[in-house]
Design an enzyme around this catalytic site. Structure first.
Site, mmCIF file in Angstrom:
data_model
loop_
_atom_site.group_PDB
_atom_site.id
_atom_site.type_symbol
_atom_site.label_atom_id
_atom_site.label_comp_id
_atom_site.label_asym_id
_atom_site.label_seq_id
_atom_site.Cartn_x
_atom_site.Cartn_y
_atom_site.Cartn_z
ATOM 1 N N HIS A 1 29.771 12.179 13.659
ATOM 2 C CA HIS A 1 29.220 13.529 13.278
ATOM 3 C C HIS A 1 27.631 13.412 13.089
ATOM 4 O O HIS A 1 26.861 14.343 13.574
ATOM 5 C CB HIS A 1 29.853 14.009 12.069
ATOM 6 C CG HIS A 1 31.490 14.273 12.190
ATOM 7 N ND1 HIS A 1 31.718 15.427 13.319
ATOM 8 C CD2 HIS A 1 32.544 14.076 11.634
ATOM 9 C CE1 HIS A 1 33.006 15.579 13.086
ATOM 10 N NE2 HIS A 1 33.439 14.860 12.342
ATOM 11 N N HIS B 1 33.613 7.320 11.688
ATOM 12 C CA HIS B 1 33.917 8.633 11.975
ATOM 13 C C HIS B 1 32.968 9.645 11.716
ATOM 14 O O HIS B 1 32.305 10.376 12.306
ATOM 15 C CB HIS B 1 35.355 8.996 11.285
ATOM 16 C CG HIS B 1 35.781 10.404 11.418
ATOM 17 N ND1 HIS B 1 36.801 10.951 12.642
ATOM 18 C CD2 HIS B 1 35.243 11.699 10.957
ATOM 19 C CE1 HIS B 1 36.879 12.104 12.516
ATOM 20 N NE2 HIS B 1 35.922 12.686 11.700
ATOM 21 N N GLU B 2 32.555 9.560 10.324
ATOM 22 C CA GLU B 2 31.479 10.299 9.943
ATOM 23 C C GLU B 2 30.075 10.094 10.515
ATOM 24 O O GLU B 2 29.156 10.805 10.742
ATOM 25 C CB GLU B 2 31.186 10.377 8.328
ATOM 26 C CG GLU B 2 32.636 10.624 7.369
ATOM 27 C CD GLU B 2 33.231 12.215 7.790
ATOM 28 O OE1 GLU B 2 32.260 12.837 8.409
ATOM 29 O OE2 GLU B 2 34.512 12.295 7.617
ATOM 30 N N GLU C 1 33.939 17.289 16.778
ATOM 31 C CA GLU C 1 34.931 16.074 16.701
ATOM 32 C C GLU C 1 35.012 15.157 17.711
ATOM 33 O O GLU C 1 35.386 13.916 17.667
ATOM 34 C CB GLU C 1 36.455 16.813 16.440
ATOM 35 C CG GLU C 1 37.417 15.961 15.717
ATOM 36 C CD GLU C 1 36.907 16.098 14.253
ATOM 37 O OE1 GLU C 1 37.663 15.107 13.379
ATOM 38 O OE2 GLU C 1 35.970 16.687 13.550
#
Lengths: 505, 505
Positions: free
Chosen positions: A273, A269-270, A299
């Site tokens: 980003h 997830h990170e 997101e």
């Protein structure tokens, strides 16, 4: 360009660069505080952070900057500016106006209030004591109502708040897309719940040694194209990504030995980003455009990589063998398909951050409706817990027995971040919509993932999204990438197909 | 205090606090750059550092600060100030005057020159090409000669430079103490060289796994009283300690698998610096007095803990068993006494940083004499290599065959740090002198070390030295702790006894 305008522009750009540099220094200190700064130095460090933040705020709201903005906005000067400088001017002016419209003392009072409220919220949540938190929440909401008036109300009061996190987003648009999403997801979630083919998750109920999780996180980051020469992976209590500059985009994760999926999907997830921030064009470095364009588009990248790549079947066809090599006993006799189904198990939960990919959107819609009720419909703060519980019953079929598991679960409101929650669901919709275009242009997408050949995917997003940073608005991005406005049907299609497969619907 | 003076004082203290906070922010960024900041972000980060440094310099040299210093220095105001505020005023005024006496453009030119020179020095050293470095060194020396005139020459030109690193230190004093030291150390080193009892160092010629070295470094730091809640241990190419504030004093080390002593004694050395900075009184936080009083006193602490504790026999009587447990094969059949002798082997080397405790002082004296020759005797820069080599022959009985192993070995001159080298030998002398007092007051000192009961030693130094930070001068410290001025005889006695034991002289 006249030498006059040239000089004004250089002075203006000098101040914007300086603001960016202060911001980067603050970013390093925040990263440091969250990744292992010694406890006893924190008090003095927070004074250092306060000093630099205050100096940065003074720069951002200085008369000097105001005059330069005005001078460059004069028709005679403005027409001499290049496209990029106009965008920098527009972004700077927007932030300047936002800051200047709030009287400094009022804002200071608000910062003190939210800082106290965040601390108090922890206790209130711990004791499940809404009455304790309610007076603070009332004040924070009153402040935000004042801010809306000072900034200038858009179509509705809540629109003004939405615009902070997702420029251009409106209640009218969200009502439409969340309505469509809801009408498909609620029955889909019900079908999943009633399916006779519930995934077996027993293979995840083992102990997974931390160092091997760490090794696997590093390995997967490399596979996703995360550039370790422009970033690093550390540990923190709450995982985050921070783009200090495009050459230094750091991520953190948190390892739990009793559940390897938290660190794994948190890291991916990170990483999403971070891929965004690492691949912003070098031409934008030092300008206010050198960051992601909105929370929603940001997101979309974390969700795309976490869910649409990281929780996909082709991904685990490629990588389950690697994971199994690290934990041969835990995964003895387990196949990639079993693992794939286990990590995609869906069931209604009370807590948003533990929600699965499917029901997560319902948690967001509930918060959206609550915030709309607060700012547009004048619902009393004392009525929020009952409203919350009713909505959980309606959307998810379950109801919290305590406020800790209900209205007190998230920190956002204590920090005053109203209008932020929709970004999470917007991210899911943007991601599915972009993936639809990606698959049209790269029909072998599943094959690429199955081969672990992920760099072409990163490059596609770099070309279409990442490089532009904030020089395109979110709606420009989604239109330019997909040829249409935000459209929730792609997320519905994607989720329907995925869960039909997993739950044999 | 009159309200007028009170207001002036508050404004003055506000600026000094702000300078300190900027300095701490810069410290965090330097630490980060040296402990693992991603390579690709370094260019932008150095611009951030440049921006903050420049803002800090503007504060330090602002007319506003100058006026406040003048106002508080007026007799009517000064007599109303408390002792601590007077010291803050004196320290600030000293730095202000030092900075203001150099024209900004001249200083800027010098910063550019030394930055280039440091890079060029690496190449020059790599190629052992003094001719390449010479023109830069000439310019740097010329700048320093100018600075000496601008600052105001003390007794001799070189005295002005010494005073920067060791306030109050003079050529007259150093000639005396180094003369005494030299007359004892040269024959002692010769006796050691000719001894028939050379220590056996073969037990160090093994491979020592890095993670276990790390574990031992952490363990020893805890034993020495390093506070991990007010610091952390990381890795960097060149070890260092940095006191960001007394609650955040970080150290680094570097592990070599083929030699465990480098990380071990490097860690203890930096721990000595850190114990000083961690134990500065909380009352001084945020003032310019919240740091070590001089390079020499700082070095006395790193040397005391590294050599007088860490390379002592009682220390290894206590801790060799612990080390042996981590490396049972490497130390099979080795006794604490054998290890103690091996880590104290002394022999003349060409390179300062590899020198042992005994001959190290000779390396420093050579540099001191060279610098004195440059600034007080007008020796030509082209003559420095020959002078260097002659002095190594005279003091250490060996002569470099290349300038890389000779005059080019240290970075200090490329960075313009003339007057710095003596601090290292001053540190050794201060340390031995303080230990002499410590042993009088704690006759069981050896016993405490042998028991691993080191906290009383740290507490003794906290009470006598650490707590005061910069609120006492180096000569006040040494007089208050030992009752006399700097006296090299304690170092001579200590080294004589230690090496007589090891080499059975």
């Amino acid at each position: 360009m006249s030498s006059n305008v040239h000089t004004t522009l250089e002075q203006f750009l000098g101040i914007t660069r300086k603001i960016k540099r202060y911001n980067e220094a603050l970013g390093v200190m925040y990263w440091d505080l969250r990744t292992g700064a010694p406890r006893k130095g924190a008090e003095t460090r927070s004074e250092v952070i306060g000093e630099l933040s205050s100096d940065m705020f003074k720069l951002q709201t200085s008369e000097e900057l105001g005059k330069l903005i005005d001078a460059l906005s004069e028709p005679g000067a403005y027409e001499q500016l290049k496209e990029l400088d106009r965008k920098i001017l527009a972004e700077t002016k927007k932030e300047y106006d936002r800051s200047k419209k709030i009287p400094a003392e009022l804002y200071q009072e608000y910062v003190v209030l939210t800082t106290h409220a965040e601390t108090l919220w922890e206790d209130a949540k711990h004791n499940s004591d809404y009455a304790m938190f309610q007076p603070y929440l009332e004040k924070i909401i009153d402040f935000n109502k004042q801010f809306i008036q000072l900034w200038g109300q858009k179509e509705t009061p809540y629109d003004t708040l939405l615009d902070i996190y997702e420029p251009g987003m409106t209640v009218a648009k969200l009502d439409q897309v969340f309505g469509e999403l809801r009408s498909s997801i609620v029955p889909l979630a019900a079908a999943v719940k009633n399916s006779d083919h519930q995934p077996d998750t027993s293979m995840l109920k083992h102990s997974f040694e931390k160092d091997r999780q760490k090794e696997f996180s590093h390995y997967i980051l490399g596979q996703l194209g995360y550039d370790f020469e422009a970033g690093r992976l550390d540990e923190s209590v709450h995982p985050f990504a921070t783009g200090l500059n495009p050459g230094d985009v750091r991520i953190t994760t948190h390892y739990y030995e009793n559940d390897p999926t938290i660190a794994l999907f948190g890291t991916i997830h990170e990483c999403g980003h971070a891929l965004y921030e690492q691949n912003i064009s070098k031409d934008l470095i030092g300008t206010p455009l050198s960051e992601g364009t909105s929370m929603g588009i940001h997101e979309s990248q974390s969700r795309f990589w976490e869910n649409m790549v990281g929780r996909s079947k082709p991904f685990w066809q490629r990588y389950f063998g690697e994971l199994k090599r690290l934990y041969p006993e835990q995964f003895h006799g387990v196949e990639a398909e079993d693992f794939y189904r286990a990590i995609n198990v869906s069931e209604p939960t009370l807590i948003r951050i533990f929600a699965d990919e499917l029901t997560y959107n319902l948690h967001i819609m509930i918060r959206y409706e609550m915030e709309k009720a607060i700012f547009n419909e004048g619902v009393a703060v004392s009525d929020l817990p009952a409203l919350w519980n009713a909505k959980y019953r309606e959307y998810l079929g379950i109801e919290p027995s305590t406020d800790a598991e209900g209205v007190l679960q998230d920190v956002h409101w204590a920090g005053g971040a109203f209008g932020y929650f929709p970004s999470y669901a917007l991210g899911n919709m943007y991601a599915a919509q972009m993936m639809n275009t990606l698959k049209k242009e790269k029909p072998d997408f599943d094959e690429l993932v199955r081969e672990g050949n992920l760099l072409p995917v990163k490059e596609w997003f770099t070309e279409r999204v990442y490089q532009y940073g904030k020089s395109k608005t979110p709606s420009e991005i989604i239109r330019d990438v997909t040829g249409e406005e935000l459209n929730p049907s792609y997320l519905v299609e994607y989720l329907t197909a995925k869960y039909a497969d997993i739950y044999k619907l």
